[in-house]
Design an enzyme around this catalytic site. Structure first.
Site, PDB file in Angstrom:
ATOM      1  CD  GLU A 136      -1.756  -3.824  -2.566  1.00  0.00           C
ATOM      2  OE1 GLU A 136      -1.454  -4.633  -1.647  1.00  0.00           O
ATOM      3  OE2 GLU A 136      -1.223  -2.715  -2.685  1.00  0.00           O
TER       4      GLU A 136
ATOM      5  CG  PHE B  63      10.238   3.402  -5.921  1.00  0.00           C
ATOM      6  CD1 PHE B  63      10.773   2.576  -4.936  1.00  0.00           C
ATOM      7  CD2 PHE B  63       9.027   4.031  -5.683  1.00  0.00           C
ATOM      8  CE1 PHE B  63      10.110   2.401  -3.730  1.00  0.00           C
ATOM      9  CE2 PHE B  63       8.361   3.858  -4.478  1.00  0.00           C
ATOM     10  CZ  PHE B  63       8.907   3.032  -3.493  1.00  0.00           C
ATOM     11  CD  GLN B  64       5.808   1.397  -4.796  1.00  0.00           C
ATOM     12  OE1 GLN B  64       5.019   2.149  -5.346  1.00  0.00           O
ATOM     13  NE2 GLN B  64       5.651   0.972  -3.547  1.00  0.00           N
TER      14      GLN B  64
ATOM     15  CE  LYS C 275       2.191   9.335 -11.230  1.00  0.00           C
ATOM     16  NZ  LYS C 275       2.886   9.543  -9.983  1.00  0.00           N
TER      17      LYS C 275
ATOM     18  CG  MET D  91      -7.746 -30.940   4.424  1.00  0.00           C
ATOM     19  SD  MET D  91      -8.930 -32.267   4.753  1.00  0.00           S
ATOM     20  CE  MET D  91     -10.422 -31.582   4.027  1.00  0.00           C
TER      21      MET D  91
END
Lengths: 161, 567
Positions: B49, B111-112, B161, B475
C-alpha cells in the site's frame, strides 16, 4: 520575547473530531493549552472554542496561523488585547466542621457567592468571576478545608464586533 | 438514480475526472473492488500500500492533478501512512480511500479495524470518516476540492463497509460543498513596496520553491527573472521552476547547494523568496541566513510566513497570481534595473562560479555516481522525467541533472522518504507512457519498495531504474565519515541481492556496468528498451556529496571535499 497569557477565540464547524484536530495541532507543534471551553453557538452546526495559552506574541501568531489552516476552523481571534469580558466558574464542596462554619458563611455573604446545595454535612458553592477573582476565592476557602473542586476554562466575549 | 455506495464512489470519481487508481484490495473494500471489476476504470495493482500512495503521489507531481489510491482497512490503511506523510510535507494533492469495518463495529477492535482518521490527522490536510450514505458524495467531492485548493495536500476518506453497501437516490446536481479556496487579494501597496525595494537593491536574488511548481507559476517566475536579469537559486522542491540551462540559474542552495548559490544568498541585499518555507536544510543557521538582505516572501500559506525566517515584506497568495500582479506592476511603472549595478552583481556571482564550480573527478576504473547522472542527462537531452530515492542519489541528481521544466523532478523533499522513487516513477510513467521516466536510486532505498518491480512488470510500465550501487547507506555513511570518525555503524550494505538477477526474477530487464567505459552503453541500451529495466551501476564506494554545509553552520561556510573549506 516576553511571554504572556493569551485568550484565543475560535469558531469551528461542530464536527465529531474538531476538538481532537485543534488539540492535536497545538500538541503536535509543541504548544500548550492552559484552559479550554467548548460549546455550540446559537447555530447548532457551529461551535465556539475559547482557549488560553501562554507564549510570546510571535508564538501566539504561529498558533493562530496553524489553527487557521484547519479545514473545520472558521475563524480565529486573539482576544487578549481586545476589549472583552472574561469569566470562569468554579464549584467548591466543603464539609462543615465546628471550626469553619461561621467563617465560610461569612465569606459567602461578604463575596456574594452562591450556595448551590447546602446540607447538614457539606455545602457546594458556585463562584463566577475572572481569573483573579476565582484565584482569590479558592485561596480564601482553602484554609477551611476544600473537599473537592471543579473549575471551568475561561470564557470570553468581545464588547463589540 | 438509485445507487449503491460503491457506485456513488465511482460516479464521483468520474465526475472528478480521475483517470487512474493505485490500489490494493482487501476485506473491507471487496464491494468497491467488485464495482471496479464491472467498470472500465484503470486500476494499477501495487504490491504494497505504501507503493500505491507514492505512485499516486508521483502521478500528482508530474501532472498537477489529484492522485488517487484505494486500500483496505487496518494494515492496508496503516501502510499508507508514510506515503501520506510524504505527500503532506511536500503539499501534494492526493485523495486516499481506505476501507473501514462496518459503522456498528467501529470501536470494537474488530478484525482489521484501526482508527485511521485518528492516526492520519497530523499528516493529512484533512480527513473524513463517512458515517452514512447521505454524506458520501458530498464528502468525496469535498475531499477532492480540499486536496487541490489553496496549499494542496493529501486528504483521506475512510469508507465503512456498510455505508458502501447502502443505497441512495443519487443526484449529482444536488451535491453542495464548502469552498476552501485561499483568498488572494492583490495589494498594489505591497507591489509598490517590492518595486521600491527592487529599485534600491544592488544585489537582488530570486529563491524559487515548490510553491512555484504547485502554483503553475514557473513561466511567470522565469519571465520576471529574465526581464529584469535577476539571478535565481532554488530549493530542492523548486528545481525545474526556472530553467537549469539559463545563465541566470545558480543551482540549488542550502546544505548541498552550489557554493555560488549559497554565496549569493549570503551576499544579496534583496531576496525575493517565492513558494518556499525556509526549511532548515536550506537556511543553515537561521541568524546567518541572508544577513544583508531585505526579504520579500510570497506564499499561499500564512503559517509559512515568519515561521523560520523573519521577513520584511510578506505577500500571502497564490504564486501565479502574485507574480502576474508584480510583473504587471513593474511594467506599468517602467521599472528598469540599474544596468551597471546588475552587471557587477552578475560578475561577482560568476567569480564565485569560477572559483568553486560544481564538480567531481571521473578518473581511473571506478564509476563516479555523478558521471552516471551527467551521462543520463546527455543521453536523454535532459528531457526525462526523473524521480529519486533519498540520500546521496537524490542530492547528486539535484546537483548534476539540470532540470529545465517544472514537474520533471519528482522527489521526496520534506519527509525524505527512502523507497519513494520506484513507485513514484510507476505513477509518473502511468500518466506519461510516452515519456522517458527514470528513477535514480541508491542500493539502500531501492530495497525499501523493490516489490514494485512486479507492478511495473505486470503492466509493462517501462520505468528505468538507474541504481547507483555503492554498497552503503551512502549519506549516513558520509556523515559517519565526517562526524563520527569513520565508525560505519550499520551502514554497510554489501550483503545485497544480485540486482540484475533480482530484476530478471521480477520479469524486468537487468543490466550492469562496472567500469566508466560501460556507463553510456548500458544507459543507451536500458533507455532504448520498451520495458522496465534496472541498471546496476557499481559506483565508487565512498564518494561524498560536496559541497556541503556542515550541520549547525552558516550556509556561507561550505566544506568542499578534497579542497579547503572556503569562507
Amino acid at each position: 520575547m516576553e511571554k504572556k497569557d493569551h485568550i484565543i477565540s475560535i469558531l469551528v464547524y461542530n464536527k465529531p473530531d474538531v476538538l481532537a484536530r485543534i488539540a492535536g495541532t497545538l500538541g503536535g507543534k509543541g504548544y500548550n493549552i492552559d484552559s479550554l471551553c467548548v460549546n455550540t453557538t446559537t447555530q447548532k452546526d457551529i461551535s465556539k472554542i475559547v482557549m488560553t495559552t501562554c507564549g510570546s506574541q510571535a508564538t501566539v501568531t504561529r498558533i493562530e496561523n496553524q489553527l487557521q489552516r484547519l479545514v473545520d476552523v472558521i475563524s480565529v481571534e486573539d482576544l487578549t488585547n481586545v476589549e472583552s469580558i472574561h469569566r470562569e466558574m468554579v464549584l467548591v464542596r466543603l464539609n462543615w466542621t465546628a471550626q469553619n462554619t461561621e467563617a465560610v458563611k461569612n465569606a459567602i455573604d461578604a463575596n456574594k457567592w452562591k450556595i448551590v446545595v447546602s446540607g447538614d454535612a457539606f455545602v457546594i458553592i458556585e463562584i463566577t468571576g475572572d481569573k483573579t477573582q476565582i484565584d482569590f476565592a479558592l485561596a480564601r476557602l482553602e484554609p477551611h478545608g476544600i473537599a473537592d473542586v471543579t473549575r471551568t476554562g475561561l470564557v470570553a466575549l468581545k464588547l463589540e464586533d | 438514480m438509485k445507487l449503491k455506495g460503491t457506485q456513488v464512489l465511482l460516479e464521483v470519481l468520474k465526475e472528478e475526472q480521475v483517470e487512474i487508481i493505485f490500489g490494493y484490495p482487501g476485506g473491507a473494500v471487496l464491494d468497491i473492488y467488485d464495482e471496479l471489476y464491472k467498470s472500465d476504470f484503470k486500476h494499477i495493482l501495487v504490491r504494497h500500500e505504501q507503493g500505491a500512495v507514492h505512485a499516486a503521489d508521483g502521478y500528482a507531481r508530474a501532472t498537477g492533478k489529484v492522485g488517487v489510491c484505494l486500500v483496505t482497512s487496518g494494515p492496508g490503511a496503516t501502510n499508507t501512512v508514510t506515503g501520506i506523510a510524504t505527500a503532506n510535507m511536500d503539499s501534494i494533492p492526493l485523495v486516499v480511500f481506505t476501507g473501514q469495518v462496518p459503522t456498528g463495529l467501529i470501536g470494537n477492535d474488530a478484525f482489521q479495524e484501526c482508527d485511521i482518521t485518528g492516526i492520519t490527522r497530523p499528516c493529512t490536510k484533512h480527513n473524513f470518516l463517512v458515517r452514512n450514505i447521505e454524506e458520501l458524495a458530498t464528502t468525496i467531492k469535498e475531499a477532492f476540492h480540499i486536496a487541490r485548493s489553496g496549499r494542496p495536500g493529501p486528504v483521506l476518506v475512510d469508507l465503512p463497509k456498510n455505508v458502501m453497501a447502502a443505497q441512495i437516490d443519487y443526484d449529482p446536481a444536488a451535491v453542495r460543498i464548502r469552498n476552501h479556496e485561499a483568498l488572494y487579494k492583490p495589494a498594489p501597496k505591497k507591489m509598490a513596496n517590492v518595486l521600491e525595494m527592487l529599485t534600491r537593491a544592488q544585489k537582488p536574488l530570486i529563491m524559487t520553491g515548490g510553491g512555484v511548481i504547485l502554483g503553475r507559476a514557473a513561466e511567470e517566475l522565469t519571465r520576471l527573472a529574465r526581464r529584469y536579469r535577476v539571478p535565481v537559486t532554488g530549493t530542492l522542491m523548486g528545481l525545474g521552476s526556472f530553467p537549469g540551462s539559463d545563465p541566470l540559474w545558480l543551482g540549488m542552495l542550502g546544505m548541498h547547494g552550489t557554493y555560488y548559490a549559497n554565496m549569493a544568498v549570503s551576499t544579496c541585499d534583496l531576496l525575493l523568496a517565492v513558494g518556499v518555507r525556509f526549511d532548515d536544510r536550506v537556511t543553515g543557521t537561521i541568524d546567518t541566513f541572508a544577513p544583508n538582505a531585505k526579504i520579500v516572501h510570497i506564499d499561499i500559506d500564512p503559517s509559512s510566513i515568519n515561521k523560520n525566517v523573519t521577513v520584511d515584506l510578506p505577500i500571502i497568495g497564490d504564486t501565479k497570481a502574485a507574480l502576474t500582479d508584480l510583473l504587471r506592476f513593474l511594467e506599468e511603472h517602467h521599472y528598469e534595473p540599474d544596468d551597471a549595478a546588475r552587471q557587477n552583481w552578475l560578475a561577482e556571482i560568476d567569480d564565485w562560479r569560477e572559483k568553486v564550480p560544481l564538480t567531481y573527478c571521473q578518473n581511473g576504473e571506478v564509476i563516479k555516481p555523478q558521471f552516471v547522472i551527467q551521462t543520463l542527462h546527455k543521453l536523454t537531452g535532459g528531457d526525462a522525467l526523473i524521480t529519486t530515492e533519498v540520500g546521496q542519489n537524490q542530492m547528486w541528481t539535484a546537483q548534476f541533472f539540470g532540470f529545465d521544466r517544472p514537474n520533471s523532478f519528482i522527489t521526496s523533499g520534506g519527509l525524505g522518504t527512502m523507497g519513494f522513487g520506484l513507485p513514484a516513477a510507476i505513477g509518473v510513467k502511468s500518466a506519461f507512457p510516452d515519456r522517458q521516466v527514470v528513477d535514480i536510486a541508491g542500493d539502500g532505498s531501492i530495497q525499501m519498495n523493490i516489490q514494485e518491480l512486479a507492478t511495473a512488470a505486470q503492466y509493462n510500465i517501462a520505468v528505468k531504474v538507474v541504481l547507483l550501487n555503492n554498497g552503503y547507506l551512502g549519506m549516513v555513511r558520509q556523515w559517519q565519515e565526517l562526524f563520527y570518525e569513520k565508525r560505519y555503524s550499520h551502514t554497510d550494505m554489501t550483503y545485497a541481492p544480485d540486482f540484475v538477477k533480482l530484476a530478471e526474477a521480477f520479469g524486468v530487464a537487468g543490466l550492469r556496468a562496472t567500469k566508466p567505459g560501460e556507463v553510456a552503453d548500458v544507459l543507451r541500451q536500458g533507455l532504448a528498451m520498451d520495458k522496465p529495466v534496472l541498471m546496476d551501476f557499481r559506483v565508487s564506494r565512498e564518494e561524498c556529496v560536496y559541497p556541503m554545509v556542515h550541520p549547525g553552520e552558516s550556509i556561507s561556510q561550505m566544506a568542499l571535499g578534497t579542497r579547503e573549506m572556503i569562507n
